[in-house]
Design a protein around this motif. Structure first.
Motif, PDB file in Angstrom:
ATOM      1  N   THR A  24       0.850  -1.191   0.000  1.00  0.00           N
ATOM      2  CA  THR A  24       0.000   0.000   0.000  1.00  0.00           C
ATOM      3  C   THR A  24       0.881   1.235   0.000  1.00  0.00           C
ATOM      4  OG1 THR A  24      -1.620  -1.233   1.302  1.00  0.00           O
ATOM      5  CG2 THR A  24      -1.924   1.142   1.166  1.00  0.00           C
ATOM      6  N   ILE A  28      -1.119   8.070   3.198  1.00  0.00           N
ATOM      7  CA  ILE A  28      -1.557   7.158   4.250  1.00  0.00           C
ATOM      8  C   ILE A  28      -1.256   7.741   5.617  1.00  0.00           C
ATOM      9  CG2 ILE A  28      -1.286   4.866   5.258  1.00  0.00           C
ATOM     10  CD1 ILE A  28      -0.366   3.936   2.447  1.00  0.00           C
ATOM     11  N   SER A  30      -3.054   6.133   8.414  1.00  0.00           N
ATOM     12  CA  SER A  30      -3.168   4.911   9.210  1.00  0.00           C
ATOM     13  C   SER A  30      -3.898   3.848   8.394  1.00  0.00           C
ATOM     14  CB  SER A  30      -3.940   5.183  10.503  1.00  0.00           C
ATOM     15  OG  SER A  30      -4.158   4.008  11.237  1.00  0.00           O
ATOM     16  N   ILE A  31      -3.546   2.591   8.604  1.00  0.00           N
ATOM     17  CA  ILE A  31      -4.248   1.466   7.982  1.00  0.00           C
ATOM     18  C   ILE A  31      -4.842   0.597   9.076  1.00  0.00           C
ATOM     19  CG2 ILE A  31      -4.091  -0.524   6.452  1.00  0.00           C
ATOM     20  CD1 ILE A  31      -1.700   0.768   5.112  1.00  0.00           C
ATOM     21  N   ARG A  53      -4.896  -4.411  12.603  1.00  0.00           N
ATOM     22  CA  ARG A  53      -3.617  -3.732  12.788  1.00  0.00           C
ATOM     23  C   ARG A  53      -2.807  -4.389  13.912  1.00  0.00           C
ATOM     24  NH1 ARG A  53      -0.973   0.583  11.182  1.00  0.00           N
ATOM     25  NH2 ARG A  53       0.484   1.591  12.597  1.00  0.00           N
ATOM     26  N   ARG A  71       1.131  -9.277   8.138  1.00  0.00           N
ATOM     27  CA  ARG A  71       1.337  -7.909   7.670  1.00  0.00           C
ATOM     28  C   ARG A  71       2.586  -7.320   8.304  1.00  0.00           C
ATOM     29  NH1 ARG A  71      -3.799  -4.483   9.556  1.00  0.00           N
ATOM     30  NH2 ARG A  71      -2.493  -2.645   9.073  1.00  0.00           N
ATOM     31  N   ASN A  73       3.498  -3.669   9.309  1.00  0.00           N
ATOM     32  CA  ASN A  73       2.939  -2.323   9.442  1.00  0.00           C
ATOM     33  C   ASN A  73       3.941  -1.241   9.033  1.00  0.00           C
ATOM     34  OD1 ASN A  73       0.412  -3.207  10.341  1.00  0.00           O
ATOM     35  ND2 ASN A  73       1.070  -3.246  12.481  1.00  0.00           N
ATOM     36  N   ASN A  76       3.580  -1.153   5.345  1.00  0.00           N
ATOM     37  CA  ASN A  76       2.197  -1.054   4.844  1.00  0.00           C
ATOM     38  C   ASN A  76       1.894  -2.175   3.855  1.00  0.00           C
ATOM     39  OD1 ASN A  76       1.612   1.263   6.363  1.00  0.00           O
ATOM     40  ND2 ASN A  76       2.376   2.610   4.743  1.00  0.00           N
ATOM     41  N   VAL A  99      -8.104   2.434   4.910  1.00  0.00           N
ATOM     42  CA  VAL A  99      -7.045   3.435   5.030  1.00  0.00           C
ATOM     43  C   VAL A  99      -7.611   4.776   5.458  1.00  0.00           C
ATOM     44  CG1 VAL A  99      -5.200   4.647   3.810  1.00  0.00           C
ATOM     45  CG2 VAL A  99      -5.717   2.271   3.218  1.00  0.00           C
TER      46      VAL A  99
END
Length: 121
Positions: A24, A28, A30-31, A53, A71, A73, A76, A99
């Motif tokens: 991603t 951005i 925050s996701i 998250r 993931r 972080n 992303n 997002v």
């Protein structure tokens, strides 16, 4: 804007493994949750795995025990490790991310363009 780009799809024999990635990028802040969906020809797009998250995961029964979502972080990026692949796993795999583009904006859902996974028997 926000872009999601999948990679790692391809052709694999039944019983084989593949690892998909979805990066991603863009504006951005925050996701939140990141997910993988898949869509076989002539069928609807189905949710197969989700990761929050904080790392809490959830899987569809059809892939539980065979697929692992994770993931990074800091990057992303969300991953999907697929093992013991079956011909019925053949589909276009799409990633999805919730997002937040800035502090003042709400979370919005974004999609990648998809990557083809084909499992031969």
């Amino acid at each position: 804007q926000v872009q999601l780009v999948e990679s790692g799809g391809g052709l694999v024999q039944s019983g084989g493994s593949l690892r998909l990635s979805c990066a991603t990028s863009g504006s951005i802040f925050s996701i939140n949750s990141m997910s993988w969906y898949r869509q076989a020809p002539g069928k609807q797009r189905d949710l197969i795995a989700t990761i929050t998250r904080s790392g809490v995961t959830n899987y569809a029964d059809s892939v539980k025990g065979r697929f692992t979502i994770s993931r990074d972080n800091a990057k992303n990026t969300v991953y999907l490790e697929m093992t013991s692949l079956k011909p019925e796993d053949t589909a276009v795999y799409h990633c999805n991310a919730d997002v937040k583009r800035s502090y003042s904006l709400p979370y919005s859902s974004y999609w990648g363009q998809g990557t083809q996974v084909t499992v031969s028997s």
